[in-house]
Design an enzyme around this catalytic site. Structure first.
Site, PDB file in Angstrom:
ATOM      1  N   HIS A   1      60.826  93.620  70.669  1.00 32.96           N
ATOM      2  CA  HIS A   1      61.174  94.782  71.028  1.00 32.96           C
ATOM      3  C   HIS A   1      63.051  94.259  71.030  1.00 32.96           C
ATOM      4  CE1 HIS A   1      62.263  98.709  72.483  1.00 32.96           C
ATOM      5  NE2 HIS A   1      62.455  98.278  73.683  1.00 32.96           N
TER       6      HIS A   1
ATOM      7  N   CYS B   1      64.369 100.142  67.476  1.00 30.83           N
ATOM      8  CA  CYS B   1      65.209 100.226  68.829  1.00 30.83           C
ATOM      9  C   CYS B   1      66.552  98.732  68.695  1.00 30.83           C
ATOM     10  CB  CYS B   1      64.097  98.763  69.717  1.00 30.83           C
ATOM     11  SG  CYS B   1      63.389  97.939  68.706  1.00 30.83           S
TER      12      CYS B   1
END
Length: 995
Positions: A826, A454
């Site tokens: 994330h 990510c």
């Protein structure tokens, strides 16, 4: 006597009168009598019991039978013979079309009087055959319950040997066809009681004959896995599973999941129907069997089955949390389904619209069951927030709903997620996502996460949304001898023109992978961005030049043109210059060094350094869109700090700084000036307080201008940090200051949120909320020659000497890190495509109108890029994300320089090229590759649609699961009962629950 009894029963006398006469007949029957009279009375009582049209007549028949069975056993045994029973069981009793429904009750009644008789074994043998035949005829639930009651009371009549296994299998077949037609509460309770009697008989048989269990379970699986049945088998089959010993579970599941004769469609059908069993109100251990089978499928990597079943059933399971009677089992299944479905946010996101309402309902219920379920549900939700961060717009209503409930700590969350994942190998699930899906309504394309990538996806999307950079990359010619840049061009082209909802950046990842990164581990996106830009720059710098040149402005001199054409694309787009000056406080000698940068790393000031007023050379300004205008005259150029200081020392006042301006994004009205608290320094930095004091912001507040001001503020070099002055030839106290001498076209700011904690020996994260201005003024040092150029183009007279002027930047992208460590968490990003504020047709030397500024900043659409998912967003979401999700903090910011009189010729040329050429045309090979992939995607989509249709058609039909939520609406007019008159059933409705 039989004639008397019949006359009394058939008479019109009141029942109490009849009862007295009947009592006399029964008392007389206890006396000895001849065989013929006994037969007559037994025939009459049999007729009354089996065909009596009232309950009263049947009760009289039963009473007489019991008296004769007790007082006249020989006659009763002779009457209750094998031939008579065979006739009853095979032909029935009564007129054709009106056969009695009480034959089995009659037989059960009579059996108690012949147990010790010589004919008993013959009767038992007959019944063993006949009950097997009966269940093969699929009797109604009521008749099945009567058979079960008979066999439970008289186990001698249960079939034996192979017939016993067959009987169990056929009984399960019967249960699979049970249906409750009525919606009345009494009828439903009666149906549940009938089912429990039948399944209870199976339990009794299995206890005494364990060898019948596995064949029975095999038959059960055959029923629930059948794809040929027109109608789905009854949920009453759940009552069978509850009696299977749990110690057999592992072996049964292992055999099922490793049986090659069972197709995926059959397995999917079976597990789908088992999940429907969570709505069965009286079952035990059903959730354990469902979870065991799900785990068994994961163990043999049947992920496609698990994915389809989870996505098709999870909402129905969730809806059952409304019902206290099945809540515990439903919650167990829901927990496993969500915690195991970790490769995608899809399953969790299906529940988002329903969670606030369920939470409100459980709070209103105010029971121990509801309280416990709320706490477990909140824990589950926070696990999902942790696993699938980056959806603030979607999660905000859910977070609001559960904000008062306990929050699990991170160790607990990691334990739950680690314990329930289908597989520890992320790449094993890569091919299962994205599923069949359409392109985002935004028109943008997502990037597939290849295992904690990510950080790369967010950076690529931010670079792609930098439209000037994207156009330049896409305009590269074929064979430009820049391998990495070519891969980036292909990736950008697919993001621009692919029909897929998301594409895989695998090729670019392998080419741009920093060698020290650990595969599969989370990385620092800022570190990756620096490495990527450096690679691209060095690749071009070593001789692999960009073939196509940007159209240069006619105002640009040959020297300037030569200077800029020698720059790489990275330097043109992201390169700026910064000058570091160190002044010896003894001899006042100044040494300086100019360096190139592609991003500014902004540290957070220590918490104890909060002072009033900015101490930077020229305070960074955060302003409203409509107040962005270039200086009208050169007097707005602020002098160099060294010149100002000398003037101050000589007794002349320092030149006033350009005031810090703030504004509301919503209204555009000016607010109080920004505080300079973020640039707070010790008392040694006070000489610059001549720039004036400003209103203090709240103590704990931070803003991007604060961090830039702190970055640009002078620093005292004393004690162990003394500076070695070449002129003094010794260590001296000194003052160091950084000055921006050239603003980049795209300004990248990295907020240094990660610091090393010596106590824990780990990098910790600074979670301070930092307000992000949508428009920013950056102080740039200009030389006298540049001042002259700015003034000439602005048709103003030049001011003597060098100084600073503000360059305006518009916010383009914000990369957000969700988590508390750089090694985990994330990344996702907010982006928009910034365009020029100068409308088409407006003269380049004309000041942009405030209306155009406002239009640009308010109307440019924001997007949220979170791996494969792309959605519409807003600047409000960007601003508030940390307020709602404290672990989600802005990390890397992209700003684009706004063209104007203060911008450099190159930046104007870049902007002009973008306006003139629009979207670039791609070379032939690239267009062909995209076209082929789009055709391939359509073919894949058609194939997957067919396969999925086969899967879905095999799943049990349950289209009305959402009615569970609709029934729960607060309705003052509803009686809250279970009958149809009560509005179709409230949260206590058995029919809505079970059927």
């Amino acid at each position: 006597m039989d004639k008397i009894l019949e006359a009394v029963v058939m008479s019109s006398y009141p029942n109490n009168v009849k009862q007295g006469l009947v009592r006399r007949v029964i008392e007389a029957a206890k006396q000895p009598m001849d065989s013929e009279q006994c037969w007559s009375m037994l025939e009459l009582s049999t007729k009354l019991y089996l065909t009596g049209d009232t309950k009263y007549k049947r009760e009289i028949g039963k009473e007489v039978l019991e008296v004769y069975g007790h007082y006249h056993p020989e006659e009763f045994e002779e009457f209750f013979n094998v031939r008579f029973l065979l006739s009853l069981l095979q032909e029935g009793y009564g007129p054709l079309g009106k056969r009695s429904h009480y034959v089995l009750d009659y037989i059960q009644l009579g059996l108690q009087f012949i147990l010790e008789s010589p004919s008993a074994n013959s009767i038992f043998s007959l019944l063993r055959i006949e009950v097997l035949r009966k269940v093969c005829e699929r009797p109604s639930p009521k008749q099945c319950a009567k058979i079960s009651k008979l066999l439970t009371q008289h186990p001698q009549c249960i079939p034996t040997g192979k017939h016993q296994v067959l009987f169990c299998q056929q009984l399960i077949r019967c249960i699979g066809q049970f249906q409750c037609i009525s919606e009345g509460e009494e009828d439903i309770m009666e149906f549940l009681e009938q089912v429990n009697k039948v399944s209870g008989l199976l339990q009794r048989i299995w206890r005494t004959q364990t060898s019948a269990i596995l064949p029975s379970l095999k038959e059960l699986f055959t029923i629930i896995s059948s794809t040929e049945e027109q109608e789905a088998p009854s949920n009453a089959l759940a009552s069978v599973v509850q009696f299977v010993p749990l110690e057999l579970m592992d072996g049964v599941i292992r055999n099922l999941t490793n049986d090659d004769s069972i197709t995926d469609v059959q397995m999917m059908t079976a597990i789908g129907r088992m999940i429907d069993w969570v709505s069965w109100p009286l079952g035990k251990n059903i959730d354990k069997w469902i979870i065991a089978l799900l785990k068994g499928l994961a163990a043999v990597k049947k992920f496609s089955i698990l994915i389809e079943v989870t996505l098709s059933k999870i909402e129905k399971v969730f809806s059952k949390l409304l019902y206290p009677i099945v809540r515990e089992g439903a919650l167990s299944v829901l927990q496993y389904m969500l915690l195991s479905f970790q490769h995608s946010h899809e399953a969790f996101h299906l529940l988002l619209p329903h969670i606030p309402r369920l939470v409100a309902t459980l709070k209103k219920e105010d029971s121990n069951s509801a309280t416990s379920s709320l706490e477990q549900l909140a824990e589950l939700i926070h696990c999902m927030f942790f696993r699938f961060s980056g959806f603030p717009d979607l999660y905000e209503p859910v977070l609001e709903a559960v904000k008062a409930l306990p929050i699990p700590n991170e160790d607990r969350i990691k334990h739950l997620l680690g314990q329930n994942a289908w597989t520890s190998q992320k790449n094993e699930l890569a091919c299962f996502y994205p599923r069949l899906a359409s392109k985002s309504e935004t028109g943008k394309i997502g990037l597939i996460n290849l295992g904690n990538t990510c950080y790369m996806n967010s950076i690529i999307q931010s670079l792609f949304m930098a439209s000037d950079f994207r156009h330049s990359v896409l305009n590269l010619t074929e064979g430009n001898s820049q391998p990495l840049m070519t891969k980036l061009q292909w990736l950008f082209a697919f993001l621009e023109h692919s029909q897929r909802p998301a594409i895989s950046p695998e090729s670019f990842l392998s080419a741009s992978w920093p060698p020290w990164f650990t595969p599969g581990a989370q990385q620092d996106c800022s570190e990756y961005l620096k490495y990527l830009l450096d690679r691209l720059h060095e690749e071009e710098k070593t001789g692999k030049r960009i073939y196509q040149k940007l159209k240069e402005s006619s105002l640009m001199s040959q020297a300037v043109e030569h200077h800029y054409l020698n720059k790489t694309l990275i330097e043109k787009m992201f390169g700026g210059k910064i000058m570091t000056k160190i002044r010896c406080l003894k001899c006042l000698n100044v040494s300086s060094r100019e360096e190139v940068f592609t991003d500014l790393s902004l540290a957070f000031p220590p918490p104890d350094r909060h002072v009033r007023g900015s101490t930077s050379v020229l305070p960074v300004e955060e302003i409203s869109p409509q107040f962005i205008e270039p200086p009208e005259n050169p007097s707005q150029l602020t002098a160099s700090p060294w010149i100002q200081r000398k003037a101050s020392v000589a007794g002349h006042p320092a030149a006033p700084p350009m005031p810090v301006e703030t504004g509301s994004q919503e209204t555009g009205e000016p607010a109080n000036p920004l505080s300079g608290n973020a640039s707070g320094v010790d008392a040694a930095k006070d000489p610059l307080s001549a720039f004036g004091e400003q209103a203090c912001a709240p103590k704990d507040s931070r803003s991007v201008p604060d961090l830039i001001n702190y970055f640009l503020s002078p620093e005292r070099l004393t004690e162990e940090n003394k500076y070695h002055c070449e002129k003094c030839a010794s260590l001296q106290d000194a003052e160091k200051v950084a000055e921006l001498t050239e603003g980049p076209h795209y300004l990248i700011l990295t907020l240094l949120r990660f610091s090393f904690d010596p106590r824990t020996m780990k990098r910790k994260k600074i979670l301070d909320n930092v307000s992000i201005p949508v428009v920013l003024k950056l102080p740039i040092l200009v030389t006298p020659e540049e001042t002259e150029e700015v003034c000439r183009r602005g048709k103003d007279r030049a001011a003597p000497g060098s100084g600073f002027m503000s360059v305006v930047y518009d916010l383009c992208s914000v990369v957000v890190h969700s988590g508390i460590s750089s090694e985990s968490g994330h990344y996702y990003c907010y982006s928009r495509e910034c365009t020029d504020t100068v409308p088409h047709g407006q003269p380049r030397d004309g000041a942009p109108k405030p209306a155009s500024d406002k239009q640009v900043d308010f109307e440019i659409q924001w997007y949220l890029f979170n791996d494969t998912r792309v959605s519409f967003s807003s600047f409000e979401s960007v601003s508030n994300v940390t307020s709602f999700f404290p672990k989600d903090t802005a990390y890397v910011l992209f700003y684009r320089q706004r063209p104007g009189r203060q911008s450099c010729p190159l930046h104007e040329a870049l902007a002009e090229a973008g306006r003139l050429h629009g979207e670039p045309s791609l070379h032939k090979d690239l267009m062909e590759a995209i076209s082929k992939d789009n055709i391939l995607y359509l073919q894949e989509q058609e194939k997957e649609a067919r396969n999925r249709a086969a899967y879905i058609s095999a799943l049990p039909k349950s289209p009305l699961w959402w009615r569970d939520f609709d029934r729960d609406k607060d309705d003052d007019n509803s009686s809250g009962g279970c009958s149809p008159a009560a509005g179709g059933g409230g949260s206590g409705s058995f029919h809505g629950l079970v059927f």
